[in-house]
Design an enzyme around this catalytic site. Sequence first.
Site, short mmCIF file in Angstrom:
data_model
loop_
_atom_site.label_atom_id
_atom_site.label_comp_id
_atom_site.label_asym_id
_atom_site.label_seq_id
_atom_site.Cartn_x
_atom_site.Cartn_y
_atom_site.Cartn_z
N ASP A 9 0.86 -1.17 0.00
CA ASP A 9 0.00 0.00 0.00
C ASP A 9 0.90 1.23 0.00
O ASP A 9 2.09 1.15 0.34
CB ASP A 9 -0.89 -0.02 1.24
CG ASP A 9 -1.70 1.24 1.40
OD1 ASP A 9 -2.42 1.60 0.46
OD2 ASP A 9 -1.59 1.87 2.47
N ASP A 11 -0.31 5.19 0.75
CA ASP A 11 -0.62 6.22 1.74
C ASP A 11 -0.72 5.63 3.14
O ASP A 11 -1.55 4.76 3.41
CB ASP A 11 -1.95 6.90 1.39
CG ASP A 11 -1.89 7.62 0.06
OD1 ASP A 11 -1.07 8.54 -0.07
OD2 ASP A 11 -2.66 7.27 -0.85
N ASP A 169 -1.82 -0.48 6.12
CA ASP A 169 -1.96 0.27 7.37
C ASP A 169 -3.41 0.52 7.76
O ASP A 169 -3.67 1.00 8.85
CB ASP A 169 -1.27 1.64 7.25
CG ASP A 169 -2.08 2.62 6.41
OD1 ASP A 169 -2.43 3.70 6.93
OD2 ASP A 169 -2.36 2.31 5.25
#
Length: 229
Positions: A9, A11, A169
């Site tokens: 991922d 961001d 996240d």
Amino acid sequence: MGVQAVLWDMDGTLVDSEKLWDISLAALYAQHGAQLREEVRTALVGSSAENTIRTVYTDLGLDHDPVAMAESDRWLHDYTADLFDDGLPWCEGAREMLEALAAEGVPMALVTNTQRALTDRALNSIGRHHFSVTVCGDEVPRGKPAPDPYLRAADLLGLPPHECLAVEDSVTGAAAAEAAGCPVLVVPNDVDVPGGPRRRHISSLAALTVAGLRAVYSDLADQFGERTA
């Protein structure tokens, strides 16, 4: 052979860009004489562009006019792009892990809900050379939390998803990777992510070596009988 690829991922996982999204989303709300509420911002972490604008318009009580929503989406991404161009701060340990995996020849993919135009701006800071493939939210039928972005990345790499370790996240991203069949290493940033049978949590990538990352994958693969021969 263990993990065959790592799917990242962007961001909040590689770069701490969620804080820049805080700024641009707050500015969008200010345009409408409103303030971005914390619970709305939390719900938008890892969200697709389409869902973000839909959520904002619903929260503001605005009509879901497609033309107006498209204009807001363009404005938000242009504003965020300008922030990205000033440089993106790395999440702790992320750059070092990218470089260590690259040094060992581990294929990597970037898998993000962010649109291609903005992702390409971010890659100027992150370094596109790290990734064999990149998949963006506007390049698949459904963004995260649907599995489409991770399924696409694994397909482009020529690998089954269970041979790829996803690093995420957010609640949205972890759900997408898990639904695709990837074991998931969760490194929470601003939002707590619940546990799950295909997930392992760590507090920071800085606390992890490549051997440790491989061990995370192996433990999860063994648990589900998916270790590659």
